[in-house]
Each structure stands twice: as C-alpha cells, then as structure tokens.
Enzyme design. Structure first.
Site, PDB file in Angstrom:
ATOM      1  N   ASP A  72      -1.215 -13.680 -26.878  1.00 27.33           N
ATOM      2  CA  ASP A  72      -2.085 -14.864 -26.798  1.00 27.33           C
ATOM      3  C   ASP A  72      -2.847 -15.006 -28.117  1.00 27.33           C
ATOM      4  OD1 ASP A  72      -3.597 -16.381 -24.071  1.00 27.33           O
ATOM      5  OD2 ASP A  72      -4.489 -16.516 -26.062  1.00 27.33           O
ATOM      6  N   ASN A 101      -3.578 -19.315 -13.924  1.00 21.89           N
ATOM      7  CA  ASN A 101      -4.344 -20.514 -13.574  1.00 21.89           C
ATOM      8  C   ASN A 101      -3.421 -21.679 -13.232  1.00 21.89           C
ATOM      9  OD1 ASN A 101      -6.749 -19.121 -14.255  1.00 21.89           O
ATOM     10  ND2 ASN A 101      -6.459 -19.613 -16.413  1.00 21.89           N
ATOM     11  N   HIS A 115       2.424 -19.969 -16.905  1.00 23.66           N
ATOM     12  CA  HIS A 115       2.322 -18.717 -17.666  1.00 23.66           C
ATOM     13  C   HIS A 115       1.445 -17.746 -16.897  1.00 23.66           C
ATOM     14  CE1 HIS A 115      -0.813 -21.483 -19.006  1.00 23.66           C
ATOM     15  NE2 HIS A 115      -1.599 -20.427 -19.126  1.00 23.66           N
TER      16      HIS A 115
HETATM   17  P1  AMP Z   1      -4.592 -21.238 -19.518  1.00 22.94           P
HETATM   18  O1  AMP Z   1      -6.054 -21.578 -19.733  1.00 22.94           O
HETATM   19  O2  AMP Z   1      -4.367 -20.330 -18.350  1.00 22.94           O
HETATM   20  O3  AMP Z   1      -3.747 -22.477 -19.477  1.00 22.94           O
HETATM   21  O4  AMP Z   1      -4.198 -20.377 -20.773  1.00 22.94           O
HETATM   22  C1  AMP Z   1      -3.669 -20.879 -21.939  1.00 22.94           C
HETATM   23  C2  AMP Z   1      -3.662 -19.743 -22.924  1.00 22.94           C
HETATM   24  O5  AMP Z   1      -2.731 -20.054 -23.943  1.00 22.94           O
HETATM   25  C3  AMP Z   1      -4.990 -19.474 -23.608  1.00 22.94           C
HETATM   26  O6  AMP Z   1      -5.351 -18.102 -23.392  1.00 22.94           O
HETATM   27  C4  AMP Z   1      -4.709 -19.751 -25.085  1.00 22.94           C
HETATM   28  O7  AMP Z   1      -5.392 -18.866 -25.941  1.00 22.94           O
HETATM   29  C5  AMP Z   1      -3.212 -19.557 -25.162  1.00 22.94           C
HETATM   30  N1  AMP Z   1      -2.514 -20.320 -26.185  1.00 22.94           N
HETATM   31  C6  AMP Z   1      -2.591 -21.652 -26.418  1.00 22.94           C
HETATM   32  N2  AMP Z   1      -1.744 -22.006 -27.413  1.00 22.94           N
HETATM   33  C7  AMP Z   1      -1.115 -20.861 -27.802  1.00 22.94           C
HETATM   34  C8  AMP Z   1      -0.129 -20.560 -28.793  1.00 22.94           C
HETATM   35  N3  AMP Z   1       0.376 -21.496 -29.594  1.00 22.94           N
HETATM   36  N4  AMP Z   1       0.286 -19.271 -28.901  1.00 22.94           N
HETATM   37  C9  AMP Z   1      -0.226 -18.309 -28.094  1.00 22.94           C
HETATM   38  N5  AMP Z   1      -1.146 -18.532 -27.155  1.00 22.94           N
HETATM   39  C10 AMP Z   1      -1.606 -19.788 -27.017  1.00 22.94           C
END
Ligand code: AMP
Ligand code: ZN
Length: 136
Positions: free
Chosen positions: A32, A88, A101
């Site tokens: 992440d 989530n 995810h």
């Molecule tokens: P959620 O809030 O459960 O939808 O989590 C989305 C997660 O994706 C967050 O922890 C972000 O830090 C992560 N995230 C968003 N864009 C990227 C990316 N390009 N590469 C890796 N992680 C990402």
C-alpha cells in the site's frame, strides 16, 4: 474482466507498476502506498469486482487462503506480532478505491495505530430483534 479507468485493474494486471509481493493468474499482492504500518499490503483480484457484494464465492475463498499464506510469510520476514485484515465495502464504510481489495496490516508493539470501533450499548431485546431480522 477489467474496468476502464480502474487503477487497481491496471495495477493488478501490471499496466501500472507496483511493489509486488506475490502474483499468480488470479491475484496480485502489493504494498500500500499509504501504509498504516510497515508492510501494509493489499490483495487485488486481477478481475474487476467493485466490492464484496460483487465478489464470486470461489474468489472470496481464494482471497482468504491467500491472506493466510501472506500473513504467515510476512510474520516470519517482518517480525510483526499481529495482523489486522481489513476490507471496506462502500464509501460509507471507508472504501475509497472501488475495486475489491483486502488490507493486510502487520501489527508491531507500540506501532501507534488503532484499528477498531466504539462499542455501543445494546439491550438483550434489541439483539434479539436484530437476530430475527437477519435469520430466515
Ligand atoms: P480503501 O480505503 O479500503 O478503499 O483502501 C484503499 C487503499 O489503497 C488505501 O490504503 C490507499 O493507500 C491505497 N492505494 C491507493 N492508490 C494506491 C496505489 N496506486 N498503489 C498502492 N496503494 C494505493
Ligand atoms: Zn478494477
């Protein structure tokens, strides 16, 4: 099955580079970019499903098996003492990327993170009513 303009579709399928911890024909596990703790990783299916509501049953089972495999490896390699699995669904629940995810969050002593909720008071009658609402 990919969705245009979905960043996790692009990452999962290797169109956008990522720090990949694991890959097979169905999944990619990446670090992440905004980690809660050292080693915070995401399991991404290569096919696009917005959330758990859309995820096929078989894929859901595979996600959990992969989560187990990853946490065992990461516990050994990173020396973390615990793990939170967070997943989530829906913006109300904190989802920000609408491609299913699962978060794998290693936990370390005094890592300063708190993943949880504020317990509410509930009566026995209310619990009974809720149970009856859910159970057929
Ligand atoms: P959620 O809030 O459960 O939808 O989590 C989305 C997660 O994706 C967050 O922890 C972000 O830090 C992560 N995230 C968003 N864009 C990227 C990316 N390009 N590469 C890796 N992680 C990402
Ligand atoms: Zn997608």
């Amino acid at each position: 099955m990919r969705e245009n303009n979905c960043i996790f579709c692009k990452i999962a399928n290797g169109e956008i580079s990522s720090r990949t911890l694991y890959e097979d024909d169905k999944f990619r596990v990446i670090l992440d970019l905004g980690p809660a703790t050292k080693g915070h990783a995401l399991i991404l299916p290569k096919d696009h499903y917005s959330d758990l509501f859309e995820l096929p049953e078989e894929c859901a089972g595979d996600v959990m098996k992969l989560a187990r495999k990853m946490v065992l490896k990461m516990k050994e390699k990173l020396g973390c003492e615990g793990f939170n699995l967070v997943q989530n669904n829906g913006d109300l629940a904190g989802q920000t990327v609408f491609h299913f995810h699962m978060h794998l969050i290693p936990r370390y002593r005094a890592d300063g993170q708190k993943i949880g909720w504020k317990p509410q008071e509930v009566s026995g009658e209310e619990l009974e009513e809720i149970k009856n609402q859910i159970v057929d």
